[in-house]
Enzyme design. Structure first.
Site, mmCIF file in Angstrom:
data_model
loop_
_atom_site.group_PDB
_atom_site.id
_atom_site.type_symbol
_atom_site.label_atom_id
_atom_site.label_comp_id
_atom_site.label_asym_id
_atom_site.label_seq_id
_atom_site.Cartn_x
_atom_site.Cartn_y
_atom_site.Cartn_z
ATOM 1 N N LYS A 63 -42.491 -46.944 -34.855
ATOM 2 C CA LYS A 63 -42.579 -46.564 -36.267
ATOM 3 C C LYS A 63 -41.204 -46.238 -36.830
ATOM 4 O O LYS A 63 -40.825 -46.721 -37.901
ATOM 5 C CB LYS A 63 -43.527 -45.374 -36.438
ATOM 6 N N GLU A 114 -37.556 -44.843 -25.245
ATOM 7 C CA GLU A 114 -37.925 -45.821 -24.226
ATOM 8 C C GLU A 114 -38.035 -47.222 -24.825
ATOM 9 O O GLU A 114 -37.553 -48.204 -24.253
ATOM 10 C CB GLU A 114 -39.267 -45.432 -23.576
ATOM 11 N N GLY A 162 -50.413 -42.748 -33.120
ATOM 12 C CA GLY A 162 -50.177 -43.787 -32.120
ATOM 13 C C GLY A 162 -51.413 -44.207 -31.356
ATOM 14 O O GLY A 162 -51.675 -45.392 -31.163
ATOM 15 N N ARG A 163 -52.210 -43.227 -30.920
ATOM 16 C CA ARG A 163 -53.382 -43.561 -30.111
ATOM 17 C C ARG A 163 -54.541 -44.096 -30.946
ATOM 18 O O ARG A 163 -55.566 -44.483 -30.405
ATOM 19 C CB ARG A 163 -53.810 -42.344 -29.293
ATOM 20 N N GLU A 190 -54.585 -36.762 -24.878
ATOM 21 C CA GLU A 190 -53.526 -36.447 -25.837
ATOM 22 C C GLU A 190 -54.117 -35.801 -27.082
ATOM 23 O O GLU A 190 -53.464 -34.986 -27.739
ATOM 24 C CB GLU A 190 -52.742 -37.704 -26.203
ATOM 25 N N HIS A 219 -65.874 -49.086 -3.938
ATOM 26 C CA HIS A 219 -65.263 -49.189 -2.613
ATOM 27 C C HIS A 219 -63.972 -48.394 -2.528
ATOM 28 O O HIS A 219 -63.204 -48.569 -1.569
ATOM 29 C CB HIS A 219 -65.017 -50.656 -2.280
ATOM 30 N N LYS A 255 -39.264 -34.896 -23.263
ATOM 31 C CA LYS A 255 -38.376 -35.915 -23.837
ATOM 32 C C LYS A 255 -37.046 -35.298 -24.263
ATOM 33 O O LYS A 255 -35.977 -35.891 -24.092
ATOM 34 C CB LYS A 255 -39.064 -36.589 -25.020
#
Length: 550
Positions: A208, A214, A268-269, A354, A385, A513
């Protein structure tokens, strides 16, 4: 409006008293007592069916839970969200991911701006761009059509598009291969670049602000890799941006015409419905992307209008709340019985944890109950399994969400019946278990000696009585995936209202961060031991020592 502490409310206290009454009842007993239990405890909406009958509750429990939801203002907060009120109080923002999937022609005005009109203006640009890439008229600098798309983002800018592209694999363009890079670990970018050709690769940089650390480090690495064979003038044919920072985007070398904006009210999510979903539209085409939005909108309308007693997201939330608050279940396992949903548990981890991984109320007071459970999972039958042993016979009780499609998108004989048989059998097994008496009778019928039965019986006994939901759709496609994601979005919202937390900020992401920036500067320069504890100082020293060996 300041909420009273959850545990002090009359309905919560009534639920606590009710729990004492129902706690001794087993799921076996509840099903035996009511042959219509499934009919009473299942609901359909937007092509999704929720069966919540295999939870340790009764119709009286559900009535008390819906009363609590009303007491906590779920309906009022729901209406405020859909109206565009600034319910994200710490960031003073509206929460309008639902507006991203409203059909053209519906009007929603917020702060004097027609939000729906803005959304569809961006969607029109997405359609034009994705059509050109898919039909081969958008060409790379050497005149070749695009064959590979690398999405560079992190968090919601990665998890949503990646999950959706994988889920809709059966609908994807045969020429286009999708790649996703999110981790600042260079191995992630290195692996992606080893698979693609700079002449036929399109990079999407999703940030944004165009400053996400990152993402921008990965983007600069991709840019440097591309410039080994192309020129800066060629960048505009191979890089596009999903951002709002025009100055930074153009400085990077991306044409402003190829910048797809979104808004500060898109968390974001919750952003896969926005231009962040550009990889999805590229993979499946704008027509299917529109179906994806339509499925979510249909679930939105159901959530907005249905009574809580018949409201699929609300009921899923209330059952989860009951399991967390009264059964003491500290985690929730997601089990999609569909390989194409293999990233769905990871997507829900961010969405749920979050959003509701909070310890203070909207007013800043400590929450007086546990909040969000740990969310985790894996596709069935692989999960069976791996860790189902713990879920069946471990000391903790972990509720499960089984998710399946009734019809496959492949034509391989026998596979889907085997898949569904396992899904339904596991939910039944978690519910019924196997008593010691049943184990002994079974072993005796096999002729096992009594001494051996005494040895084996405790190990072959399953306590059962383990809660689960089953969520079914006809087939996994764009519409049903949209509805499924919206279902969990609204479930998360309802639980946030019950706990009175702000589900739309994420301050817990920031601290690490900030500290990382300081440490990264020290790794590149002089260490500052006074800033850190002895452990962190030792780790920095080890890393600096290893730099000489690179």
């Amino acid at each position: 409006m300041r909420q009273p502490a959850l545990t002090t409310t009359a309905t919560y206290q009534a639920l606590a008293a009710h729990y004492i009454d129902v706690q001794p009842q087993t799921l076996r007993e509840l099903f035996a007592a009511d042959p219509q239990r499934f009919e009473k405890m299942s609901v359909d909406a937007a092509g999704i069916c929720l069966d919540y009958s295999k939870n340790r509750l009764t119709t009286d429990t559900v009535a008390l839970l819906t009363a609590l939801a009303r007491e906590r203002g779920v309906e009022r907060m729901r209406n405020a969200m859909f109206a565009g009120e600034k319910i994200n109080l710490t960031e003073h923002r509206a929460v309008l991911h639902t507006a991203l999937r409203m059909p053209r022609g519906k009007e929603l005005t917020v702060d004097g701006q027609n939000v729906t009109q803005d959304v569809h203006a961006v969607l029109d640009r997405v359609k034009d761009f994705t059509d050109r890439v898919r039909n081969g008229t958008w060409l790379g600098h050497s005149g070749k059509p695009i064959t590979d798309i690398v999405n560079i983002g992190i968090g919601g800018s990665d998890l949503g598009p990646k999950m959706a592209c994988l889920a809709l694999r059966a609908y994807s363009h045969p020429r286009l291969k999708m790649h996703f890079v999110s981790n600042v670990d260079g191995h992630d970018m290195d692996a992606a670049l080893s698979l693609v050709n700079p002449e036929t690769t399109l990079f999407i940089v999703a940030s944004k602000t165009f400053t996400t650390a990152e993402t921008m480090l990965n983007a600069q690495s991709a840019r440097g890799w591309f410039l080994k064979t192309g020129t800066e003038a060629d960048l505009a044919k191979h890089f596009v941006a999903v951002s709002t920072n025009t100055q930074a985007v153009t400085a990077f070398g991306i044409d402003a015409a190829n910048m797809f904006p979104f808004w500060d009210w898109v968390g974001g999510r919750y952003s896969v419905w926005s231009a962040i979903g550009l990889p999805v539209a590229l993979a499946v085409g704008f027509g299917y992307f529109s179906d994806f939005l339509a499925g979510a909108h249909e679930m939105d309308e159901h959530f907005r209008t249905a009574p809580l007693e018949e409201n699929l997201p609300a009921l899923l939330a209330l059952v989860g709340f009951w399991n967390r608050q009264f059964l003491g279940c500290a985690s929730l396992s997601i089990a999609p019985y569909h390989q194409d949903l293999n990233r769905f548990p990871a997507y829900l981890q961010q969405l749920d944890m979050e959003s509701n991984g909070k310890r203070v109320t909207r007013a800043g007071a400590p929450v007086d109950t546990p909040t969000c459970p740990v969310v985790w999972g894996e596709c069935g039958t692989n999960a069976q399994h791996a860790y189902f042993q713990l879920l069946h016979q471990g000391t903790d009780v972990t509720p499960m969400d089984f998710i399946a499609a009734l019809r496959p998108t492949h034509e391989l004989a026998d596979h889907h019946d085997a898949l569904l048989a396992n899904c339904f059998a596991q939910s039944e097994a978690f519910m019924t278990g196997k008593t010691e008496a049943e184990v002994r009778a079974e072993l005796a019928a096999q002729g096992v000696p009594e001494a051996q039965i005494d040895l084996l019986a405790p190990h072959k006994t399953f306590p059962g009585n383990r809660p689960s939901n089953t969520i079914l759709m006809d087939v996994l496609g764009p519409h049903s995936l949209g509805a499924l994601i919206a279902l969990y979005e609204h479930k998360t919202f309802v639980q946030g209202v019950l706990w009175d937390v702000n589900s739309f900020d994420q301050w817990g992401v920031e601290l690490g961060k900030v500290l990382a920036k300081n440490i990264q500067a020290e790794l590149a320069g002089e260490p500052r031991p006074e800033r850190h504890d002895s452990s962190t100082n030792a780790l920095i020293a080890m890393a600096k020592s290893a730099q000489t060996l690179r």
